[in-house]
Scaffold this motif. Sequence first.
Motif, mmCIF file in Angstrom:
data_model
loop_
_atom_site.group_PDB
_atom_site.id
_atom_site.type_symbol
_atom_site.label_atom_id
_atom_site.label_comp_id
_atom_site.label_asym_id
_atom_site.label_seq_id
_atom_site.Cartn_x
_atom_site.Cartn_y
_atom_site.Cartn_z
ATOM 1 N N LYS A 1 4.119 66.831 -11.471
ATOM 2 C CA LYS A 1 4.984 67.500 -10.686
ATOM 3 C C LYS A 1 6.406 67.606 -10.914
ATOM 4 N N ILE A 2 7.718 68.899 -10.171
ATOM 5 C CA ILE A 2 8.281 69.201 -11.007
ATOM 6 C C ILE A 2 8.774 69.374 -9.211
ATOM 7 N N GLY A 3 10.339 68.804 -9.542
ATOM 8 C CA GLY A 3 11.498 69.569 -9.104
ATOM 9 C C GLY A 3 11.321 69.104 -7.308
ATOM 10 N N ALA A 4 10.992 67.944 -6.884
ATOM 11 C CA ALA A 4 10.514 68.511 -5.314
ATOM 12 C C ALA A 4 9.474 69.388 -5.287
ATOM 13 N N ASP A 5 8.676 69.075 -6.027
ATOM 14 C CA ASP A 5 7.065 70.289 -5.662
ATOM 15 C C ASP A 5 6.934 69.212 -3.957
ATOM 16 N N ASN A 6 6.111 70.448 -3.411
ATOM 17 C CA ASN A 6 5.358 70.721 -2.025
ATOM 18 C C ASN A 6 4.358 69.903 -1.922
ATOM 19 N N TYR B 1 12.822 59.229 -8.714
ATOM 20 C CA TYR B 1 14.544 59.140 -9.066
ATOM 21 C C TYR B 1 14.226 60.236 -9.410
ATOM 22 N N TRP B 2 12.984 60.522 -10.024
ATOM 23 C CA TRP B 2 12.546 61.978 -11.237
ATOM 24 C C TRP B 2 12.336 63.282 -10.573
ATOM 25 N N MET B 3 12.439 63.200 -8.768
ATOM 26 C CA MET B 3 11.943 64.518 -8.480
ATOM 27 C C MET B 3 10.491 65.037 -8.296
ATOM 28 N N GLU B 4 10.072 63.978 -8.773
ATOM 29 C CA GLU B 4 8.456 64.114 -8.075
ATOM 30 C C GLU B 4 7.865 63.162 -6.915
ATOM 31 N N SER B 5 7.240 64.627 -6.402
ATOM 32 C CA SER B 5 6.600 64.326 -4.843
ATOM 33 C C SER B 5 5.986 62.556 -5.067
ATOM 34 N N LEU B 6 6.205 61.896 -4.120
ATOM 35 C CA LEU B 6 5.293 60.499 -4.102
ATOM 36 C C LEU B 6 4.106 60.386 -3.829
ATOM 37 N N GLU B 7 3.169 59.885 -4.017
ATOM 38 C CA GLU B 7 1.178 59.430 -4.084
ATOM 39 C C GLU B 7 0.988 60.067 -2.613
ATOM 40 N N TYR B 8 1.018 61.481 -2.493
ATOM 41 C CA TYR B 8 0.568 62.113 -0.993
ATOM 42 C C TYR B 8 -1.347 62.128 -0.620
ATOM 43 N N ARG B 9 -0.821 61.784 -1.961
ATOM 44 C CA ARG B 9 -3.274 62.192 -1.815
ATOM 45 C C ARG B 9 -3.679 60.591 -0.410
#
Length: 374
Positions: A79-84, A292-300
């Motif tokens: 994941k990168i930069g607040a991936d949607n 904090y690292w701007m990875e979306s949390l575990e949305y699966r």
Amino acid sequence: MADHSANEVVSGQVWEQFCDELKAAGQQILRAEAPNDAFNRAEGWRYLTRLTRIGLDMFMECSDREFPTFYRPSHETAKIGADNPDNIYLRAEINGMHDYRISGSRGTVAYLGFIAIAGGYEEADSNMRSVASLDTHSGLEVNDDGTVEVILSRHPQPGNWLKITEDTVAILARETFLDRNTEVFADLKIERLATGGVKPAPLQAEQLAANLRNTAAFVKGTATLFADWAQGFKAQPNTLPAADQAYCQKLGGDPNIFYYHGYFNLADDEALLIEVDEIPVCDNWNFQLNNYWMESLEYRYVQIHINKHTAQYRKDGGVSIVVAAQDPACVNWLDTTGHREGTMAFRWIGAAEHPQPQCRVVKTHELSQLLQAS
């Protein structure tokens, strides 16, 4: 240059330099302002391994611009930069001097868009600027049989045409779902036109050396860029200020999206209440939680984001979203998945107006009364 690269490859120096650069990227995880507990540090080190995987796909495995292929530059486990979480991202490396065709099934995703890109996070200015865009919001044409075809070239073409320039290096596709459980993704391929019978070239030492250098630069550049973002967001906790939209576009943002970025920092007995009183006409909107690292949390497996389709609305047509560590037994609750702090993002997609989301920190035991009052 070729002889020097060959010597580096034969001696192993190219690999040592690659490993040294990856090691240096670790300083971004150790920055003074970043969380220093074991939980966040562990996610930070995992983040670097994920960036390395993405970089190797980008520069090693899928870098042949004569024979491009779509790969996923950000997904469920990289994941990168607040991936949607509502997006499937596809990227292909191209040469702006050539013409290409994208073709395949349109699918039923709510939004399909393409952006031509020049530059990248591996460069000194981290500038992944948008050259041109084409999407369903601005008139992407779909054939009667549900297929779609887009021509990429420097000169205008009939039908779906995406302008590229000599310095264009990649194409980024976004497929945006309202509901991943019911919608069908667009199944796409890309090919260079008029290849003249050229076959893929065998790997050369000079190319291997360049690929490794670019991969390491990408890891360091991406980690630095978004660590800088998180540091800035941390200064205004529990708010969602509008982002610098022009800057977002320079980093590959979609021109149809209006972005907000923020930082949550909550005690165990606190919740962040986010309210939007007016929902404008739009293709979609969504809100998400990141680490904090701007990875979306575990949305699966966990509800960490919400959008136009999945939200439950108030009687007045507005929406209230609750961010908390524990289930407060209310609608539109997003789970912080053990994070007391992290980043967050809100998007208006295809909206002419952009109402400002309002944020306030409340005690979790007050939520029921506050939500009933709204």
